[in-house]
Enzyme design. Structure first.
Site, PDB file in Angstrom:
ATOM      1  N   GLU A 250       1.151  -1.357  -0.099  1.00  0.00           N
ATOM      2  CA  GLU A 250       0.130   0.465  -0.110  1.00  0.00           C
ATOM      3  C   GLU A 250       1.454   1.163   0.001  1.00  0.00           C
ATOM      4  O   GLU A 250       1.910   1.424   0.852  1.00  0.00           O
ATOM      5  CB  GLU A 250      -0.831   0.375   1.248  1.00  0.00           C
ATOM      6  N   CYS A 284      -1.798   9.135   3.576  1.00  0.00           N
ATOM      7  CA  CYS A 284      -1.557   8.803   1.650  1.00  0.00           C
ATOM      8  C   CYS A 284      -3.007   8.914   1.217  1.00  0.00           C
ATOM      9  O   CYS A 284      -2.845   9.149  -0.246  1.00  0.00           O
ATOM     10  CB  CYS A 284      -1.637   6.924   2.194  1.00  0.00           C
ATOM     11  N   GLU A 385       3.679  12.891  -4.908  1.00  0.00           N
ATOM     12  CA  GLU A 385       3.420  12.892  -3.789  1.00  0.00           C
ATOM     13  C   GLU A 385       4.304  14.571  -3.038  1.00  0.00           C
ATOM     14  O   GLU A 385       4.959  13.924  -2.757  1.00  0.00           O
ATOM     15  CB  GLU A 385       3.518  11.722  -3.071  1.00  0.00           C
TER      16      GLU A 385
END
Ligand code: NAD
Length: 495
Positions: A250, A284, A385
């Protein structure tokens, strides 16, 4: 004197073999040492894996409903200790108390779901193509599970992995993030108090290279569940290939919220603020981009900037605080680097942009809520990100363009669209490349009983949460029982 904590290996609390330690400090006030924790290495990992392997037979032969009952008790203990755990978690990683309470609650919800799963773990019975023959499939545990977790959800993420691993009959070696060792220690104490056999769960504190790498490389570790950055996830995937481990990854996200011209603007504003600056942007699933229809762009930006400018920064234990510190210096520096990138790329810095050191925040890793406007889809700040309180605003002229811009990143975790048009909402559900799409809600807010995960470089196709994660922690065995009393040949005798 700061409290000194230990690893938990082979049923005992022990120092690392080297005896080395590391301090864990409060990111809202770096004068405060939260605790001193072992810095472990390969020998500690080897001992932990040996212990988990030894415990496997006893644990796999414990009936699954009884394993589930133990996990349910863990949920009861977490409920009783919720406030204390939440406060310690805020001291350890900074997010505000309401959010750390939510983090613990997600663990509790996961425990109660996992507890009942011990009474399901369904296989199938299926008709045979031959007479007097019975076919079924059943689910078996796999062995030693290596669990590697990040610091941003220090309770929820370990529970997402360790509860299902245990309910399915696997044993565990847990390597938590080195920024959140106290929450991990508390979690292991709870598992033991609930009745998990001492050797079935092992805790090894330390860094990614010194503990994570030997855990991933260990031949006796049969599966790895990892949550963290895409770069580390790729490295784990490569090395796990050598021992043919099962790996669940993940990874990162670059999540966007689309706001259409027909949307409820006030509702969309609340969603953007919570999505972008909740957990100081260190989720996230954080909203890292808002994609605004040109008809409402200017008005929405005005509202967004003026509301974000009023957010109160401070220690997460103070009930007035709306945005806590970042977890460490490295994260602050990462945001600062991206502020520089945004400026160089020609975006407009509409709010913030600086590390924040005023008043009570002078001794912590705080960063101002930061908003860039005039961001275009090919800029790095529209695609990479950041993992901090920084939001990029993009302007589009219609729905198709909005979805195209949203999909223009290598990640695919969470997404959101605010619109009053049902047809557009359904098109968005179909066309957005992400593991999660919210309609008229922000990009954040997982629920323990729903699958969670992303597409593209956000993962490798597995899901946490809900019913799907139980597939990862079990292997299917197919059983044929022939009670005909003579040789029957599949694919031959009937054709
Ligand atoms: P990270 O990848 O630096 O570290 C995650 C964990 O892996 C830590 O325990 C670390 O010590 C360990 N590690 C580091 N290098 C390793 C290696 N070579 N081998 C094995 N283990 C290693 O990530 P982080 O900074 O702790 O967390 C932030 C990242 O996590 C962000 O990219 C964020 O998007 C991601 N994240 C993803 C999800 C999700 O569910 N998709 C959830 C939370 C965080």
């Amino acid at each position: 004197m700061s409290t000194r904590y230990q690893n938990y290996i082979a049923g005992k609390w022990v120092d690392s073999v080297s005896g080395e330690t590391a301090e864990n400090r409060n990111p809202a006030n770096w004068d405060e040492v939260v605790g001193i924790f072992p810095r472990s290495g390969k020998e500690d990992v080897n001992a932990a894996v040996r212990s988990a392997k030894e415990a496997f037979d006893e644990w796999r032969l414990t009936p699954a409903p009884a394993r589930g009952d133990i996990i349910r008790r863990a949920g009861d203990i977490m409920t009783a200790r919720k406030e204390e755990i939440s406060k310690n978690m805020t001291r350890e990683m900074g997010k505000i108390l309401d959010e750390t309470r939510g983090d613990v609650q997600e663990g509790i919800d996961t425990a109660y779901y996992a507890g009942t799963e011990g009474r399901r773990l369904f296989g199938h019975t299926v008709p045979s193509e031959l007479a007097n023959k019975f076919n079924m499939s059943l689910r078996r545990p796999i062995g030693v599970a290596g669990i590697i977790t990040p610091w941003n959800f220090p309770m929820a993420i370990p529970t997402w992995k360790i509860f299902p691993a245990l309910v399915c009959g696997n044993t565990v070696v847990f390597k938590p993030a080195s920024d959140t060792p106290l929450t991990a220690t508390t979690f292991v104490e709870i598992l033991l108090e609930a009745g998990v056999p001492p050797k079935a769960v092992n805790l090894v504190h330390g860094g990614g290279d010194s503990v994570g790498v030997p855990l991933v490389n260990h031949e006796e570790v049969k599966l790895i569940s990892f949550t963290g950055s895409t770069a580390v996830g790729k490295a784990i995937s490569r090395s796990a290939g050598d021992t043919l481990k099962r790996v669940s990854l993940e990874l990162g996200g670059k999540n966007a919220q689309i706001v259409m011209d027909d949307a409820d603007q006030d509702l969309a504003l609340e969603g953007a603020l919570w999505g972008a600056f909740g957990t100081t942007g260190q989720r996230c699933t954080a909203t890292s981009r808002v994609i605004l229809h040109s008809k409402i762009h200017d008005q929405f930006v005005d509202m967004l900037v003026s509301r974000a400018a009023k957010l109160r920064l401070g220690d997460g234990l103070n009930p007035e605080t709306e945005v806590g510190p970042m977890v460490n210096q490295y994260q602050v520096e990462t945001v600062q680097r991206y502020v520089g990138v945004g400026r160089e790329e020609g975006a407009t810095l509409a709010l913030g942009g600086n590390q924040y050191k005023e008043g009570d925040c002078a001794k912590g890793w705080f960063h101002e809520p930061t908003i860039f406007t005039d961001v275009t889809p090919e800029m790095r700040i529209a695609k990479e990100e950041v993992f901090g309180p920084m939001l990029s605003v993009l302007r589009v002229d219609g729905f198709e363009e909005a979805v195209r811009v949203l999909n223009n990143t290598k990640y695919g975790l969470s997404s959101s669209i605010y619109t009053a048009d049902v047809s557009r909402a359904f098109q968005a559900m179909r066309d957005i490349d992400a593991g999660i799409t919210y309609i008229n809600g922000p990009t954040i807010g997982a629920e323990a009983h729903m699958p969670f995960g992303g597409v593209k470089e956000t993962g490798n196709g597995h899901r946490e949460g809900g019913w799907e994660v139980y597939e990862f922690y079990t292997e299917t065995k197919t059983i044929f029982v022939d009670y005909s009393g003579h040789l029957q040949r599949a694919q031959i005798d009937n054709y």
